[in-house]
Design a protein around this motif. Sequence first.
Motif, PDB file in Angstrom:
ATOM      1  N   LEU A   1       0.827  -1.206   0.000  1.00  0.00           N
ATOM      2  CA  LEU A   1       0.000   0.000   0.000  1.00  0.00           C
ATOM      3  C   LEU A   1       0.865   1.260   0.000  1.00  0.00           C
ATOM      4  N   ALA A   2       1.888   1.280   0.833  1.00  0.00           N
ATOM      5  CA  ALA A   2       2.759   2.452   0.909  1.00  0.00           C
ATOM      6  C   ALA A   2       3.474   2.691  -0.415  1.00  0.00           C
ATOM      7  N   SER A   3       3.983   1.629  -1.024  1.00  0.00           N
ATOM      8  CA  SER A   3       4.673   1.770  -2.309  1.00  0.00           C
ATOM      9  C   SER A   3       3.720   2.239  -3.395  1.00  0.00           C
ATOM     10  N   ALA A   4       2.514   1.667  -3.421  1.00  0.00           N
ATOM     11  CA  ALA A   4       1.544   2.034  -4.447  1.00  0.00           C
ATOM     12  C   ALA A   4       1.127   3.495  -4.321  1.00  0.00           C
ATOM     13  N   VAL A   5       0.814   3.915  -3.118  1.00  0.00           N
ATOM     14  CA  VAL A   5       0.349   5.285  -2.913  1.00  0.00           C
ATOM     15  C   VAL A   5       1.464   6.297  -3.211  1.00  0.00           C
ATOM     16  N   SER A   6       2.684   5.996  -2.772  1.00  0.00           N
ATOM     17  CA  SER A   6       3.787   6.933  -3.039  1.00  0.00           C
ATOM     18  C   SER A   6       4.056   7.044  -4.531  1.00  0.00           C
ATOM     19  N   ALA A   7       4.032   5.921  -5.252  1.00  0.00           N
ATOM     20  CA  ALA A   7       4.236   5.958  -6.702  1.00  0.00           C
ATOM     21  C   ALA A   7       3.137   6.768  -7.386  1.00  0.00           C
ATOM     22  N   ALA A   8       1.907   6.575  -6.944  1.00  0.00           N
ATOM     23  CA  ALA A   8       0.778   7.276  -7.554  1.00  0.00           C
ATOM     24  C   ALA A   8       0.886   8.784  -7.371  1.00  0.00           C
ATOM     25  N   PHE A   9       1.218   9.216  -6.169  1.00  0.00           N
ATOM     26  CA  PHE A   9       1.302  10.658  -5.924  1.00  0.00           C
ATOM     27  C   PHE A   9       2.541  11.281  -6.556  1.00  0.00           C
ATOM     28  N   PHE A  10       3.600  10.510  -6.697  1.00  0.00           N
ATOM     29  CA  PHE A  10       4.760  11.021  -7.429  1.00  0.00           C
ATOM     30  C   PHE A  10       4.403  11.266  -8.893  1.00  0.00           C
ATOM     31  N   SER A  11       3.562  10.411  -9.474  1.00  0.00           N
ATOM     32  CA  SER A  11       3.154  10.623 -10.866  1.00  0.00           C
ATOM     33  C   SER A  11       2.389  11.941 -11.008  1.00  0.00           C
ATOM     34  N   LEU A  12       1.572  12.271 -10.025  1.00  0.00           N
ATOM     35  CA  LEU A  12       0.877  13.563 -10.051  1.00  0.00           C
ATOM     36  C   LEU A  12       1.869  14.714  -9.908  1.00  0.00           C
ATOM     37  N   LEU A  13       2.866  14.510  -9.067  1.00  0.00           N
ATOM     38  CA  LEU A  13       3.867  15.546  -8.842  1.00  0.00           C
ATOM     39  C   LEU A  13       4.616  15.877 -10.130  1.00  0.00           C
ATOM     40  N   PHE A  14       4.784  14.887 -10.992  1.00  0.00           N
ATOM     41  CA  PHE A  14       5.502  15.088 -12.250  1.00  0.00           C
ATOM     42  C   PHE A  14       4.557  15.299 -13.434  1.00  0.00           C
ATOM     43  N   GLY A  15       3.393  15.870 -13.155  1.00  0.00           N
ATOM     44  CA  GLY A  15       2.505  16.297 -14.224  1.00  0.00           C
ATOM     45  C   GLY A  15       1.496  15.282 -14.692  1.00  0.00           C
ATOM     46  N   GLY A  16       1.284  14.217 -13.971  1.00  0.00           N
ATOM     47  CA  GLY A  16       0.329  13.199 -14.383  1.00  0.00           C
ATOM     48  C   GLY A  16      -1.111  13.599 -14.105  1.00  0.00           C
ATOM     49  N   ASN A  17      -2.027  12.837 -14.692  1.00  0.00           N
ATOM     50  CA  ASN A  17      -3.450  13.060 -14.468  1.00  0.00           C
ATOM     51  C   ASN A  17      -4.036  11.891 -13.682  1.00  0.00           C
ATOM     52  N   ALA A  18      -5.352  11.808 -13.626  1.00  0.00           N
ATOM     53  CA  ALA A  18      -6.000  10.751 -12.852  1.00  0.00           C
ATOM     54  C   ALA A  18      -5.671   9.365 -13.413  1.00  0.00           C
ATOM     55  N   PHE A  19      -5.608   9.254 -14.727  1.00  0.00           N
ATOM     56  CA  PHE A  19      -5.257   7.966 -15.346  1.00  0.00           C
ATOM     57  C   PHE A  19      -3.834   7.563 -14.955  1.00  0.00           C
ATOM     58  N   ASP A  20      -2.913   8.511 -15.037  1.00  0.00           N
ATOM     59  CA  ASP A  20      -1.526   8.238 -14.637  1.00  0.00           C
ATOM     60  C   ASP A  20      -1.454   7.826 -13.174  1.00  0.00           C
ATOM     61  N   PHE A  21      -2.259   8.470 -12.345  1.00  0.00           N
ATOM     62  CA  PHE A  21      -2.309   8.151 -10.916  1.00  0.00           C
ATOM     63  C   PHE A  21      -2.664   6.683 -10.706  1.00  0.00           C
TER      64      PHE A  21
END
Length: 253
Positions: free
Chosen positions: A124-144
């Motif tokens: 869970l921790a790895s998944a959530v951190s990866a998801a929010f990092f994608s948003l930090l680098f310009g991702g959208n909901a799909f990227d999340f």
Amino acid sequence: MEYGAKTDLIAQTARLAGRLLLENGAETYRVEDTVSYICKSFGLTEVSVLSLPTGTVYSFVDADGVPHCEVIRIKVRTTNLGQVARVNEISRGIVTGAIPLAEGYERLDALSRAKPQPLWLAILASAVSAAFFSLLFGGNAFDFLIALLCGAVTRALAVLFSEDSVSSTLYTLLSGAISAAIAVFSVRLYPLGNQTSIIIGAIMPLLPGLAITNAIRDTVNGDLVSGVARTADALLKAVAIAAGVGAVLALCR
């Protein structure tokens, strides 16, 4: 307690504290100071400590003038700052006298036998951190969502590998490749996102950031062998991640 038995207990406590710190990613100076303070606080003299990423050597002279030398060999290395903080707390209590020596050893021994965090929590921790990092680098909901999947898959993959250097490097290589493959095929199947944001977010939890920080700190402190060794280990993992991602991107062109 007879003096000989007490000396053995001091050595066992210092050895265990040093091993736990090294196994959980503590800096070189912290390991050396902890072992040295524990020994000196109980009257041992001529205490010398040399710590390396793969082990620690320390020596002391007891009250009878008999020299002792011990080697702490480390084969498992991970990052667990919570464990480091708990060892610090116990060792400081031992040194100040707030915690009796025997009790301190028992607490350290209990830490060494403590169960690791549940796998679901790590995933869970790895998944959530990866998801929010994608948003930090310009991702959208799909990227999340795709980065969330990548983080969960790569962390679950870790159960197949041990913590030794060869296996951990192979793990980072495969994790980078799997993350890139999921990102590429997801974007090609549903052209709604940015594969670059997904890949960056997915590999961020894999990067050896703390290892690089400790390597720089060791080098600045003059612990050159530890600094170079930690730097080489961190760079090897970073190169493995890049190689895994690059290989998949090259194949999918």
